[in-house]
Design a protein around this motif. Structure first.
Motif, short mmCIF file in Angstrom:
data_model
loop_
_atom_site.label_atom_id
_atom_site.label_comp_id
_atom_site.label_asym_id
_atom_site.label_seq_id
_atom_site.Cartn_x
_atom_site.Cartn_y
_atom_site.Cartn_z
N ILE A 105 0.82 -1.21 0.00
CA ILE A 105 0.00 0.00 0.00
C ILE A 105 0.85 1.27 0.00
O ILE A 105 0.59 2.19 -0.80
CB ILE A 105 -1.00 -0.02 1.17
CG1 ILE A 105 -2.09 -1.06 0.89
CG2 ILE A 105 -1.63 1.36 1.39
CD1 ILE A 105 -3.04 -1.28 2.03
N PRO A 106 1.88 1.39 0.86
CA PRO A 106 2.72 2.59 0.76
C PRO A 106 3.36 2.78 -0.61
O PRO A 106 3.42 3.90 -1.13
CB PRO A 106 3.78 2.37 1.84
CG PRO A 106 3.14 1.46 2.83
CD PRO A 106 2.27 0.55 2.00
N ILE A 107 3.82 1.68 -1.20
CA ILE A 107 4.41 1.77 -2.55
C ILE A 107 3.39 2.33 -3.54
O ILE A 107 3.67 3.25 -4.32
CB ILE A 107 4.93 0.40 -3.01
CG1 ILE A 107 6.11 -0.05 -2.14
CG2 ILE A 107 5.33 0.44 -4.49
CD1 ILE A 107 6.56 -1.47 -2.41
N ALA A 108 2.17 1.77 -3.51
CA ALA A 108 1.14 2.17 -4.47
C ALA A 108 0.71 3.61 -4.26
O ALA A 108 0.59 4.38 -5.22
CB ALA A 108 -0.07 1.24 -4.34
N TYR A 109 0.48 3.99 -3.01
CA TYR A 109 0.01 5.35 -2.74
C TYR A 109 1.05 6.41 -3.12
O TYR A 109 0.74 7.40 -3.78
CB TYR A 109 -0.32 5.50 -1.25
CG TYR A 109 -1.79 5.39 -0.95
CD1 TYR A 109 -2.75 5.96 -1.77
CD2 TYR A 109 -2.23 4.72 0.18
CE1 TYR A 109 -4.10 5.87 -1.49
CE2 TYR A 109 -3.59 4.63 0.49
CZ TYR A 109 -4.51 5.20 -0.35
OH TYR A 109 -5.84 5.12 -0.06
N ILE A 110 2.27 6.21 -2.69
CA ILE A 110 3.30 7.24 -2.89
C ILE A 110 3.64 7.36 -4.37
O ILE A 110 3.70 8.47 -4.93
CB ILE A 110 4.54 6.93 -2.03
CG1 ILE A 110 4.16 7.08 -0.55
CG2 ILE A 110 5.69 7.86 -2.39
CD1 ILE A 110 5.21 6.54 0.41
N THR A 111 3.87 6.23 -5.05
CA THR A 111 4.17 6.30 -6.49
C THR A 111 2.95 6.81 -7.26
O THR A 111 3.10 7.52 -8.26
CB THR A 111 4.60 4.94 -7.03
OG1 THR A 111 3.58 3.96 -6.76
CG2 THR A 111 5.90 4.49 -6.40
N GLY A 112 1.75 6.47 -6.80
CA GLY A 112 0.54 6.91 -7.48
C GLY A 112 0.35 8.42 -7.41
O GLY A 112 0.10 9.06 -8.43
N VAL A 113 0.49 9.00 -6.22
CA VAL A 113 0.27 10.45 -6.10
C VAL A 113 1.37 11.23 -6.81
O VAL A 113 1.10 12.30 -7.41
CB VAL A 113 0.16 10.87 -4.62
CG1 VAL A 113 1.51 10.87 -3.91
CG2 VAL A 113 -0.50 12.24 -4.50
N LEU A 114 2.58 10.71 -6.82
CA LEU A 114 3.66 11.39 -7.55
C LEU A 114 3.43 11.29 -9.06
O LEU A 114 3.68 12.25 -9.80
CB LEU A 114 5.01 10.80 -7.16
CG LEU A 114 5.43 11.03 -5.70
CD1 LEU A 114 6.77 10.36 -5.41
CD2 LEU A 114 5.51 12.52 -5.37
N THR A 115 2.96 10.14 -9.54
CA THR A 115 2.64 9.99 -10.96
C THR A 115 1.57 10.99 -11.38
O THR A 115 1.70 11.69 -12.40
CB THR A 115 2.14 8.56 -11.25
OG1 THR A 115 3.16 7.62 -10.93
CG2 THR A 115 1.76 8.40 -12.72
N LEU A 116 0.52 11.09 -10.59
CA LEU A 116 -0.59 11.97 -10.93
C LEU A 116 -0.19 13.45 -10.87
O LEU A 116 -0.64 14.26 -11.69
CB LEU A 116 -1.77 11.70 -9.99
CG LEU A 116 -2.48 10.37 -10.24
CD1 LEU A 116 -3.37 10.02 -9.06
CD2 LEU A 116 -3.28 10.41 -11.53
N THR A 117 0.65 13.79 -9.91
CA THR A 117 1.11 15.18 -9.81
C THR A 117 1.91 15.57 -11.05
O THR A 117 1.69 16.64 -11.63
CB THR A 117 1.96 15.38 -8.54
OG1 THR A 117 1.16 15.05 -7.39
CG2 THR A 117 2.44 16.81 -8.42
N ALA A 118 2.81 14.70 -11.46
CA ALA A 118 3.62 14.98 -12.64
C ALA A 118 2.74 15.09 -13.89
O ALA A 118 2.92 16.00 -14.72
CB ALA A 118 4.67 13.88 -12.84
N LEU A 119 1.77 14.20 -14.03
CA LEU A 119 0.90 14.24 -15.20
C LEU A 119 0.01 15.48 -15.21
O LEU A 119 -0.20 16.10 -16.25
CB LEU A 119 0.02 12.99 -15.25
CG LEU A 119 0.74 11.67 -15.56
CD1 LEU A 119 -0.22 10.50 -15.42
CD2 LEU A 119 1.33 11.69 -16.97
N ALA A 120 -0.50 15.86 -14.04
CA ALA A 120 -1.39 17.03 -13.97
C ALA A 120 -0.68 18.29 -14.44
O ALA A 120 -1.20 19.04 -15.29
CB ALA A 120 -1.90 17.21 -12.54
#
Length: 459
Positions: free
Chosen positions: A227-242
């Motif tokens: 879960i920490p891996i998914a959450y942290i990489t997920g929010v960073l991915t979305l921030t970069a894409l946004a």
């Protein structure tokens, strides 16, 4: 009368969870956010988005502590129940339910509208209904199959956004982006501040629903690690894409022509490559993957939320039943879908505060999300104080500063949303009050009907 415990199948790894985290949100990178330009201009909206991004990063880094310490399908509902008791749990659970049940109809209608462009004879509402039937069925068949599908379409959607940025990059000019970038003016003015607050919902749309991974925590393999891996990489991915999508779309030409459109990316690309380009046709067709990824992922989320509320006694017990073969919350999935389908066929028949029903239910979803964020951060602080011995495989960094920042910014966003959407807020408050009262009544009646030991377990 007795109620046997029911447990979801554990089959999700870190890649599945990353796919859910990003997929839940990624349609927000394709449409909806550009309305923030109409409110605040490119520069004003850039600042609003930056502040909202900080809120989400600090929130997710803090929220992960709760998800790993209490890895239950109810997510925010489970944390608030443990921290604040029945009333807090009911408020958080119902707010989350509003977010996850009201967001899919808007996305389904967007899918229908997209298909209507390609097939003019197809009624968008019928297409939206078909999307519900297909993706509810996929969710019922099995969580691993559903999550694998989510991962595949999410990867395709992310890849398409990167292709978009690459194709329009030759036309990138910062002068295009900053022209009239303060609420349509070339210089900052007091009016821009109001526009920045009015643009808050559209900045939130870039990230809305990432917290839905918490509802899949009970089905995760080794949730303390994955879960920490998914959450942290997920929010960073979305921030970069946004930020990438917003900057490249705005700098490729006249951003004002995109501010009131549902398809800003194809229109931005059209100015660069022309209407006959194969790149444009690829973007239009593959753009469906972004919508499908979010739609499918949010169906997964609302099914788990209804299931968790029912299992804990806050909704009728029938919704806590699992499919005998697939071990998925099939009745909960169908129940949430029934609400969404009703909303689809009410669109254009109902308007609130001069908005279409679709726009209004999106705003309702944002109200639900912000309520849940505030309650979750408050639960984090309370559990740190009341249960210092609770096993916390992951602890929020920069505590208490990070969760406090998330709490304060969520509260500010909530107030801004109230100011600019007062009528919808009144409806939201009434729905929350009625829903909380109803769920508390259901829980107390179910507990009273159970024998002593079972009632104690439900308590």
């Amino acid at each position: 009368m007795s109620e046997a415990p029911v447990n979801l199948h554990k089959g999700l790894n870190a890649f599945h969870l990353w796919g859910i985290a990003v997929g839940l949100v990624i349609s927000g990178e394709y449409f909806g956010w550009s309305y923030g330009w109409a409110q605040a201009g490119t520069l004003g909206f850039l600042i609003t988005t930056a502040l909202v991004a900080v809120m989400y990063v600090t929130f997710i880094f803090s929220f992960t502590e709760l998800t790993t310490a209490i890895p239950q399908a109810g997510g925010p509902f489970a944390y608030a129940l443990r921290a604040f008791g029945e009333t807090g749990g009911a408020i958080a659970g119902f707010a989350t339910l509003i977010e996850f049940v009201f967001a899919p109809p808007a996305i389904a209608l967007a899918i229908g509208a997209y298909l209507n462009v390609q097939y003019p004879g197809l009624d968008p509402k019928h297409a939206a209904l078909g999307a519900y039937i297909i993706f509810m069925g996929l969710n019922i068949v099995g969580v691993q199959i559903a999550a694998t599908f989510e991962l595949v379409v999410t990867v395709l959607a992310v890849g398409e956004l990167l292709v978009f940025m690459g194709v329009v990059a030759p036309a990138f000019s910062i002068s295009n982006f900053v022209a009239g970038g303060w609420a349509g003016q070339d210089t900052f003015s007091p009016a821009a501040i109001g526009g920045m607050f009015a643009a808050v919902p559209f900045a939130i749309w870039f990230f809305l629903a990432i917290e839905g991974v918490a509802m899949a925590a009970e089905e995760a393999k080794d949730p303390k690690r994955t879960i920490p891996i998914a959450y942290i990489t997920g929010v960073l991915t979305l921030t970069a894409l946004a930020f990438g999508v917003m900057l490249f779309a705005g700098a490729a030409g006249d951003w004002k022509s995109l501010a009131d459109l549902n398809d800003p990316l194809p229109q931005a690309m059209k100015r660069v490559v022309g209407e006959s380009s194969g790149w444009l046709h690829m973007l239009v067709w593959l753009g469906l993957f972004g919508l499908v990824a979010s739609f499918h992922g949010i169906i997964m989320g609302y099914g788990r939320q209804i299931f968790a509320l029912a299992r804990a006694g806050f909704l009728p017990a029938i919704f806590a039943r699992l499919h005998p073969r697939f071990q998925t919350p099939h009745l909960a999935t169908l129940a949430g879908g029934a609400v969404g389908i009703a909303a689809i066929y009410s669109d254009n028949l109902v308007s609130i505060a001069g908005q279409s029903l679709t726009a209004s239910i999106v705003t309702m979803a944002v109200f639900g999300a912000l309520t849940m964020y505030i309650v979750s951060m408050a639960a984090l602080f309370r559990l740190r104080r009341t249960e210092p011995g609770l096993a916390r495989p992951y602890r929020a960094p920069l505590y208490p500063a990070a969760p406090l920042a998330a709490l304060v910014m969520a509260a500010v966003c909530f107030v801004a949303l109230v100011v600019y959407n007062l009528q919808i807020f009144v409806i939201f408050a009434l729905v929350i009050a009625a829903g909380t009262a109803a769920t508390l009544l259901i829980r107390r009646r179910r507990r009273a009907a159970l024998p002593g030991r079972a009632a104690g377990e439900l308590a």
